[in-house]
Design a protein around this motif. Structure first.
Motif, PDB file in Angstrom:
ATOM      1  N   HIS A 154       0.831  -1.203   0.000  1.00 50.02           N
ATOM      2  CA  HIS A 154       0.000   0.000   0.000  1.00 50.02           C
ATOM      3  C   HIS A 154       0.871   1.260   0.000  1.00 50.02           C
ATOM      4  O   HIS A 154       0.650   2.175  -0.793  1.00 50.02           O
ATOM      5  CB  HIS A 154      -0.911  -0.007   1.232  1.00 50.02           C
ATOM      6  N   ALA A 155       1.850   1.274   0.888  1.00 52.47           N
ATOM      7  CA  ALA A 155       2.719   2.449   1.000  1.00 52.47           C
ATOM      8  C   ALA A 155       3.520   2.679  -0.274  1.00 52.47           C
ATOM      9  O   ALA A 155       3.632   3.812  -0.761  1.00 52.47           O
ATOM     10  CB  ALA A 155       3.662   2.273   2.186  1.00 52.47           C
ATOM     11  N   THR A 156       4.080   1.604  -0.833  1.00 50.33           N
ATOM     12  CA  THR A 156       4.890   1.723  -2.042  1.00 50.33           C
ATOM     13  C   THR A 156       4.065   2.235  -3.212  1.00 50.33           C
ATOM     14  O   THR A 156       4.509   3.120  -3.960  1.00 50.33           O
ATOM     15  CB  THR A 156       5.514   0.359  -2.398  1.00 50.33           C
ATOM     16  N   LEU A 157       2.863   1.702  -3.370  1.00 53.98           N
ATOM     17  CA  LEU A 157       1.998   2.137  -4.476  1.00 53.98           C
ATOM     18  C   LEU A 157       1.601   3.605  -4.324  1.00 53.98           C
ATOM     19  O   LEU A 157       1.504   4.333  -5.317  1.00 53.98           O
ATOM     20  CB  LEU A 157       0.749   1.250  -4.551  1.00 53.98           C
ATOM     21  N   MET A 158       1.383   4.042  -3.094  1.00 57.88           N
ATOM     22  CA  MET A 158       1.050   5.453  -2.868  1.00 57.88           C
ATOM     23  C   MET A 158       2.215   6.363  -3.249  1.00 57.88           C
ATOM     24  O   MET A 158       2.027   7.388  -3.906  1.00 57.88           O
ATOM     25  CB  MET A 158       0.663   5.678  -1.399  1.00 57.88           C
ATOM     26  N   LEU A 159       3.413   5.975  -2.832  1.00 57.55           N
ATOM     27  CA  LEU A 159       4.589   6.777  -3.165  1.00 57.55           C
ATOM     28  C   LEU A 159       4.828   6.809  -4.665  1.00 57.55           C
ATOM     29  O   LEU A 159       5.156   7.858  -5.234  1.00 57.55           O
ATOM     30  CB  LEU A 159       5.812   6.229  -2.433  1.00 57.55           C
ATOM     31  N   GLU A 160       4.661   5.662  -5.306  1.00 58.09           N
ATOM     32  CA  GLU A 160       4.848   5.599  -6.754  1.00 58.09           C
ATOM     33  C   GLU A 160       3.790   6.409  -7.502  1.00 58.09           C
ATOM     34  O   GLU A 160       4.023   6.850  -8.625  1.00 58.09           O
ATOM     35  CB  GLU A 160       4.825   4.139  -7.217  1.00 58.09           C
ATOM     36  N   ALA A 161       2.629   6.584  -6.866  1.00 56.68           N
ATOM     37  CA  ALA A 161       1.558   7.379  -7.475  1.00 56.68           C
ATOM     38  C   ALA A 161       1.764   8.875  -7.254  1.00 56.68           C
ATOM     39  O   ALA A 161       0.964   9.693  -7.716  1.00 56.68           O
ATOM     40  CB  ALA A 161       0.203   6.954  -6.903  1.00 56.68           C
ATOM     41  N   GLY A 162       2.847   9.230  -6.559  1.00 56.48           N
ATOM     42  CA  GLY A 162       3.154  10.637  -6.356  1.00 56.48           C
ATOM     43  C   GLY A 162       2.537  11.237  -5.103  1.00 56.48           C
ATOM     44  O   GLY A 162       2.546  12.462  -4.930  1.00 56.48           O
ATOM     45  N   ILE A 163       1.998  10.390  -4.203  1.00 62.77           N
ATOM     46  CA  ILE A 163       1.429  10.897  -2.955  1.00 62.77           C
ATOM     47  C   ILE A 163       2.559  11.375  -2.053  1.00 62.77           C
ATOM     48  O   ILE A 163       3.579  10.710  -1.902  1.00 62.77           O
ATOM     49  CB  ILE A 163       0.616   9.799  -2.231  1.00 62.77           C
ATOM     50  N   HIS A 164       2.387  12.539  -1.442  1.00 62.73           N
ATOM     51  CA  HIS A 164       3.440  13.108  -0.595  1.00 62.73           C
ATOM     52  C   HIS A 164       3.738  12.171   0.577  1.00 62.73           C
ATOM     53  O   HIS A 164       2.810  11.639   1.214  1.00 62.73           O
ATOM     54  CB  HIS A 164       2.996  14.473  -0.059  1.00 62.73           C
ATOM     55  N   PRO A 165       5.026  11.955   0.890  1.00 54.32           N
ATOM     56  CA  PRO A 165       5.398  11.063   1.998  1.00 54.32           C
ATOM     57  C   PRO A 165       4.738  11.406   3.326  1.00 54.32           C
ATOM     58  O   PRO A 165       4.496  10.526   4.148  1.00 54.32           O
ATOM     59  CB  PRO A 165       6.925  11.238   2.077  1.00 54.32           C
ATOM     60  N   LYS A 166       4.433  12.683   3.558  1.00 55.53           N
ATOM     61  CA  LYS A 166       3.770  13.077   4.804  1.00 55.53           C
ATOM     62  C   LYS A 166       2.388  12.456   4.890  1.00 55.53           C
ATOM     63  O   LYS A 166       1.959  12.006   5.969  1.00 55.53           O
ATOM     64  CB  LYS A 166       3.672  14.612   4.877  1.00 55.53           C
ATOM     65  N   ILE A 167       1.679  12.401   3.772  1.00 54.34           N
ATOM     66  CA  ILE A 167       0.358  11.773   3.742  1.00 54.34           C
ATOM     67  C   ILE A 167       0.484  10.274   3.981  1.00 54.34           C
ATOM     68  O   ILE A 167      -0.310   9.673   4.715  1.00 54.34           O
ATOM     69  CB  ILE A 167      -0.347  12.036   2.387  1.00 54.34           C
ATOM     70  N   VAL A 168       1.497   9.674   3.369  1.00 54.86           N
ATOM     71  CA  VAL A 168       1.746   8.241   3.557  1.00 54.86           C
ATOM     72  C   VAL A 168       2.052   7.956   5.022  1.00 54.86           C
ATOM     73  O   VAL A 168       1.555   6.982   5.601  1.00 54.86           O
ATOM     74  CB  VAL A 168       2.904   7.762   2.657  1.00 54.86           C
ATOM     75  N   GLN A 169       2.858   8.807   5.638  1.00 60.93           N
ATOM     76  CA  GLN A 169       3.191   8.660   7.056  1.00 60.93           C
ATOM     77  C   GLN A 169       1.934   8.676   7.927  1.00 60.93           C
ATOM     78  O   GLN A 169       1.737   7.812   8.787  1.00 60.93           O
ATOM     79  CB  GLN A 169       4.120   9.780   7.507  1.00 60.93           C
ATOM     80  N   GLU A 170       1.072   9.653   7.688  1.00 60.26           N
ATOM     81  CA  GLU A 170      -0.145   9.789   8.483  1.00 60.26           C
ATOM     82  C   GLU A 170      -1.086   8.611   8.250  1.00 60.26           C
ATOM     83  O   GLU A 170      -1.733   8.128   9.185  1.00 60.26           O
ATOM     84  CB  GLU A 170      -0.842  11.105   8.128  1.00 60.26           C
ATOM     85  N   ARG A 171      -1.142   8.131   7.030  1.00 63.36           N
ATOM     86  CA  ARG A 171      -2.040   7.017   6.709  1.00 63.36           C
ATOM     87  C   ARG A 171      -1.569   5.722   7.375  1.00 63.36           C
ATOM     88  O   ARG A 171      -2.380   4.933   7.852  1.00 63.36           O
ATOM     89  CB  ARG A 171      -2.103   6.857   5.189  1.00 63.36           C
ATOM     90  N   LEU A 172      -0.241   5.520   7.391  1.00 62.08           N
ATOM     91  CA  LEU A 172       0.308   4.316   7.995  1.00 62.08           C
ATOM     92  C   LEU A 172       0.373   4.399   9.518  1.00 62.08           C
ATOM     93  O   LEU A 172       0.479   3.369  10.193  1.00 62.08           O
ATOM     94  CB  LEU A 172       1.710   4.049   7.447  1.00 62.08           C
ATOM     95  N   GLY A 173       0.341   5.609  10.051  1.00 59.28           N
ATOM     96  CA  GLY A 173       0.418   5.764  11.498  1.00 59.28           C
ATOM     97  C   GLY A 173       1.826   5.718  12.028  1.00 59.28           C
ATOM     98  O   GLY A 173       2.051   5.399  13.194  1.00 59.28           O
ATOM     99  N   HIS A 174       2.815   6.053  11.182  1.00 56.98           N
ATOM    100  CA  HIS A 174       4.196   6.138  11.658  1.00 56.98           C
ATOM    101  C   HIS A 174       4.333   7.337  12.582  1.00 56.98           C
ATOM    102  O   HIS A 174       3.694   8.374  12.365  1.00 56.98           O
ATOM    103  CB  HIS A 174       5.160   6.299  10.478  1.00 56.98           C
TER     104      HIS A 174
END
Length: 210
Positions: A154-174
């Protein structure tokens, strides 16, 4: 996993297990939630109107056997995540099936914790049960991944889709963006290359228009 592997894994799950197990694996891929977070998810945590899920508790294996409910891994793990329409539709179908099972089983149906993912009789699905089910899916589909790799996918696909890492961080709960960046550093070089190429095209276009 890539898109083809995701499709194969999900189709295999649908072939050999009930809809709840299929839904749990699907939602793991499309939300990045941890196994314990999924198993501890309650219907009161789901907002169908706003299409969100609130991560407030986890279900873990107890040392003395059985299971226990616990608080999420870190403060950052307590979070609200947006749900795509496909996940919302799956949740609605699971809720409908639970209502049917409740009518069918009567007093034998017990979902005292109001959980989203349960066995047919309403009892909680344990981490061990999901591990066994996922191992069977993995073997039959010939895709060598762990359940936790669904979160990484999920995280890798989001990053590859150009989603900002901050959004990925919040979504994953890091707990911090540093953890996200360090964990997925293998994705960043290709993203950097793509960003440079886009910048070059944009600058060339601007230069030609002058």
């Amino acid at each position: 996993m890539n898109a083809q592997e995701i499709k194969k894994l999900l189709n295999t799950t649908k072939e050999i297990y009930d809809y709840t197990t299929y839904g749990l694996i699907y939602i793991a891929i499309f939300t990045g939630m941890r196994r314990g977070e999924l198993l501890g998810l309650r219907w009161s945590d789901i907002d169908f109107k706003n299409k969100t899920a609130s991560i407030q508790q986890t279900l873990q294996k107890a040392l003395e056997g059985g299971y226990r409910f616990d608080t999420p891994k870190t403060k950052g793990s307590i979070r609200m995540i947006s749900l795509p329409d496909s996940v919302v539709n799956i949740l609605k179908k699971i809720k409908k099936e639970q209502a049917q099972n409740r009518l069918l089983l009567g007093e034998s149906y017990k979902n005292e914790y109001n959980l989203v993912f349960t066995n047919t009789d309403g009892s909680p699905i344990t981490p061990d049960a999901i591990r066994h089910r996922f191992n069977r899916v993995k073997e039959k589909s010939s895709i060598d991944v762990r359940f936790h790799d669904l979160r990484h996918t999920h995280a890798t696909l989001m990053l590859e889709a150009g989603i900002h890492p901050k959004i990925v961080q919040e979504r994953l709960g890091h707990s911090s963006i540093t953890i996200t960046m360090d964990t997925y550093s293998h994705v960043l070089p290709s993203l950097q290359k793509e960003a440079v190429e886009k910048l070059e095209k944009m600058l060339q276009s601007s230069s030609n228009s002058i």
